[in-house]
Motif scaffolding. Structure first.
Motif, PDB file in Angstrom:
ATOM      1  N   LEU A  26      44.571  39.769  32.821  1.00 12.89           N
ATOM      2  CA  LEU A  26      44.343  41.170  32.472  1.00 12.89           C
ATOM      3  C   LEU A  26      45.289  41.618  31.365  1.00 12.89           C
ATOM      4  N   ASP A  27      44.776  42.428  30.467  1.00 19.77           N
ATOM      5  CA  ASP A  27      45.566  43.014  29.383  1.00 19.77           C
ATOM      6  C   ASP A  27      45.676  44.505  29.665  1.00 19.77           C
ATOM      7  N   THR A  28      46.518  44.854  30.644  1.00 15.81           N
ATOM      8  CA  THR A  28      46.630  46.244  31.061  1.00 15.81           C
ATOM      9  C   THR A  28      48.003  46.509  31.650  1.00 15.81           C
ATOM     10  N   ASP A  29      48.425  47.754  31.578  1.00 16.55           N
ATOM     11  CA  ASP A  29      49.685  48.167  32.197  1.00 16.55           C
ATOM     12  C   ASP A  29      49.501  48.480  33.677  1.00 16.55           C
ATOM     13  N   GLN A  30      48.252  48.640  34.110  1.00 12.26           N
ATOM     14  CA  GLN A  30      47.968  49.029  35.490  1.00 12.26           C
ATOM     15  C   GLN A  30      46.953  48.075  36.118  1.00 12.26           C
ATOM     16  N   PRO A  31      47.356  46.841  36.398  1.00 15.94           N
ATOM     17  CA  PRO A  31      46.394  45.881  36.959  1.00 15.94           C
ATOM     18  C   PRO A  31      45.828  46.319  38.308  1.00 15.94           C
ATOM     19  N   GLU A  32      46.564  47.145  39.030  1.00 15.30           N
ATOM     20  CA  GLU A  32      46.102  47.575  40.363  1.00 15.30           C
ATOM     21  C   GLU A  32      44.795  48.363  40.304  1.00 15.30           C
ATOM     22  N   LEU A  33      44.442  48.900  39.136  1.00 18.08           N
ATOM     23  CA  LEU A  33      43.183  49.640  38.997  1.00 18.08           C
ATOM     24  C   LEU A  33      41.963  48.721  39.113  1.00 18.08           C
ATOM     25  N   TYR A  34      42.185  47.411  39.028  1.00 20.82           N
ATOM     26  CA  TYR A  34      41.073  46.468  38.966  1.00 20.82           C
ATOM     27  C   TYR A  34      40.977  45.608  40.224  1.00 20.82           C
ATOM     28  N   ASN A  35      41.389  46.170  41.355  1.00 20.93           N
ATOM     29  CA  ASN A  35      41.326  45.476  42.643  1.00 20.93           C
ATOM     30  C   ASN A  35      39.905  45.159  43.080  1.00 20.93           C
ATOM     31  N   LYS A  36      38.979  46.046  42.810  1.00 16.98           N
ATOM     32  CA  LYS A  36      37.630  45.927  43.367  1.00 16.98           C
ATOM     33  C   LYS A  36      36.562  45.871  42.277  1.00 16.98           C
ATOM     34  N   LEU A  37      36.693  44.945  41.360  1.00 19.83           N
ATOM     35  CA  LEU A  37      35.685  44.785  40.310  1.00 19.83           C
ATOM     36  C   LEU A  37      34.383  44.259  40.902  1.00 19.83           C
ATOM     37  N   GLU A  38      33.280  44.874  40.503  1.00 21.69           N
ATOM     38  CA  GLU A  38      31.970  44.395  40.940  1.00 21.69           C
ATOM     39  C   GLU A  38      31.309  43.536  39.875  1.00 21.69           C
ATOM     40  N   SER A  39      31.601  43.881  38.602  1.00 25.54           N
ATOM     41  CA  SER A  39      31.034  43.118  37.496  1.00 25.54           C
ATOM     42  C   SER A  39      31.923  43.268  36.272  1.00 25.54           C
ATOM     43  N   PRO A  50      26.621  40.253  31.257  1.00 22.73           N
ATOM     44  CA  PRO A  50      27.160  40.696  32.554  1.00 22.73           C
ATOM     45  C   PRO A  50      27.361  39.520  33.508  1.00 22.73           C
ATOM     46  N   PHE A  51      28.499  39.526  34.178  1.00 20.19           N
ATOM     47  CA  PHE A  51      28.809  38.567  35.229  1.00 20.19           C
ATOM     48  C   PHE A  51      29.104  39.379  36.477  1.00 20.19           C
ATOM     49  N   PHE A  52      28.447  39.068  37.575  1.00 21.25           N
ATOM     50  CA  PHE A  52      28.650  39.794  38.828  1.00 21.25           C
ATOM     51  C   PHE A  52      29.628  39.017  39.700  1.00 21.25           C
ATOM     52  N   ILE A  53      30.540  39.739  40.312  1.00 16.04           N
ATOM     53  CA  ILE A  53      31.654  39.117  41.031  1.00 16.04           C
ATOM     54  C   ILE A  53      31.360  39.062  42.530  1.00 16.04           C
ATOM     55  N   ALA A  54      31.445  37.865  43.085  1.00 15.90           N
ATOM     56  CA  ALA A  54      31.254  37.676  44.524  1.00 15.90           C
ATOM     57  C   ALA A  54      32.558  37.925  45.260  1.00 15.90           C
ATOM     58  N   LYS A  55      33.662  37.389  44.731  1.00 22.01           N
ATOM     59  CA  LYS A  55      34.970  37.528  45.361  1.00 22.01           C
ATOM     60  C   LYS A  55      36.044  37.574  44.287  1.00 22.01           C
ATOM     61  N   SER A  56      37.111  38.323  44.587  1.00 26.08           N
ATOM     62  CA  SER A  56      38.268  38.304  43.693  1.00 26.08           C
ATOM     63  C   SER A  56      39.536  38.396  44.522  1.00 26.08           C
ATOM     64  N   SER A  57      40.579  37.767  44.006  1.00 21.42           N
ATOM     65  CA  SER A  57      41.891  37.842  44.643  1.00 21.42           C
ATOM     66  C   SER A  57      42.938  37.723  43.541  1.00 21.42           C
ATOM     67  N   TRP A  58      44.134  38.175  43.853  1.00 19.43           N
ATOM     68  CA  TRP A  58      45.206  38.137  42.850  1.00 19.43           C
ATOM     69  C   TRP A  58      45.771  36.729  42.763  1.00 19.43           C
ATOM     70  N   SER A  59      45.879  36.242  41.538  1.00 25.86           N
ATOM     71  CA  SER A  59      46.500  34.950  41.295  1.00 25.86           C
ATOM     72  C   SER A  59      47.979  35.173  40.948  1.00 25.86           C
ATOM     73  N   LYS A  60      48.238  36.175  40.125  1.00 20.91           N
ATOM     74  CA  LYS A  60      49.580  36.618  39.747  1.00 20.91           C
ATOM     75  C   LYS A  60      49.505  38.134  39.635  1.00 20.91           C
ATOM     76  N   LEU A  61      50.597  38.753  39.198  1.00 21.43           N
ATOM     77  CA  LEU A  61      50.605  40.217  39.073  1.00 21.43           C
ATOM     78  C   LEU A  61      49.555  40.728  38.093  1.00 21.43           C
ATOM     79  N   ASP A  62      49.251  39.941  37.059  1.00 25.19           N
ATOM     80  CA  ASP A  62      48.314  40.411  36.039  1.00 25.19           C
ATOM     81  C   ASP A  62      47.141  39.444  35.848  1.00 25.19           C
ATOM     82  N   ALA A  63      46.810  38.680  36.879  1.00 24.11           N
ATOM     83  CA  ALA A  63      45.710  37.717  36.770  1.00 24.11           C
ATOM     84  C   ALA A  63      44.889  37.703  38.059  1.00 24.11           C
ATOM     85  N   LEU A  64      43.581  37.753  37.877  1.00 21.16           N
ATOM     86  CA  LEU A  64      42.656  37.723  39.009  1.00 21.16           C
ATOM     87  C   LEU A  64      41.957  36.373  39.082  1.00 21.16           C
ATOM     88  N   ASN A  65      41.768  35.888  40.302  1.00 24.27           N
ATOM     89  CA  ASN A  65      40.979  34.702  40.581  1.00 24.27           C
ATOM     90  C   ASN A  65      39.575  35.219  40.921  1.00 24.27           C
TER      91      ASN A  65
END
Length: 180
Positions: A26-39, A50-65
């Motif tokens: 993520l390229d953001t100062d507030q990664p917590e805003l992107y906890n529940k991305l749907e797409s 468009p890519f639709f997200i089935a699952k996401s979890s934090w990999s690091k403070l500023d990176a989502l799996n």
């Protein structure tokens, strides 16, 4: 979806594991805003796909799996190294002296005495000190974006009022003795 109607969220940097997951840096100062991305929209060959997200979890403070719905190996391969965007409409509204960089393009900067310091053409956030690039009387003027210098952001009038150090604007407008 058009790129002009979106903002850059980050970049898909690599695969994660064997199940077709990817890491979104993520390229953001507030990664917590992107906890529940749907797409998300991934830029592939100049188009936002468009890519639709089935699952996401934090990999690091500023990176989502991310795990995509209905993804294939080919689709995951196409997304690697690509920029990721979200619609501008998903950004929370800011008020007061807070602003998004894309929002203030075209705003006038005025000093505390209402002297014109130029129209913001761009914001450079690729250096240690973020700065506005303005155009004043046909010349490029660089104004450091220091939060304590910002006195007011008037969204209606498209003005940012700043307390600037004496002589800052003159550095760009007044020729030096060597130039004469």
């Amino acid at each position: 979806m058009r790129k002009e109607d979106c903002y850059l969220l980050g970049k898909i940097t690599r695969r994660h594991g064997l199940a077709g997951n990817v890491i979104l840096k993520l390229d953001t100062d507030q990664p917590e805003l992107y906890n529940k991305l749907e797409s998300i929209f991934v830029e592939i060959n100049g188009l936002l796909v468009p890519f639709f997200i089935a699952k996401s979890s934090w990999s690091k403070l500023d990176a989502l799996n991310l795990a995509f719905k209905n993804s294939s190996e080919a689709l995951v391969d196409q997304s690697l190294g690509k920029n990721v965007y979200l619609p501008l409409t998903t950004l929370p509204k800011l008020s007061g002296k807070q602003f998004y960089y894309h929002e203030i393009i075209g705003y006038n900067i005025l000093d505390e005495n209402d002297n014109d310091c130029g129209v913001i053409r761009s914001v450079n956030d690729q250096t240690a000190q973020v700065y506005f690039v303005t155009n004043l009387d046909g010349k490029e003027v660089v104004v450091p974006m220091i939060k304590d210098w910002i006195l007011e952001v008037d969204r209606e009038e498209r003005i940012i009022k700043m307390q600037l150090p004496e002589g800052l604007i003159d550095v760009f407008l007044v020729p030096s003795k060597k130039d004469e």
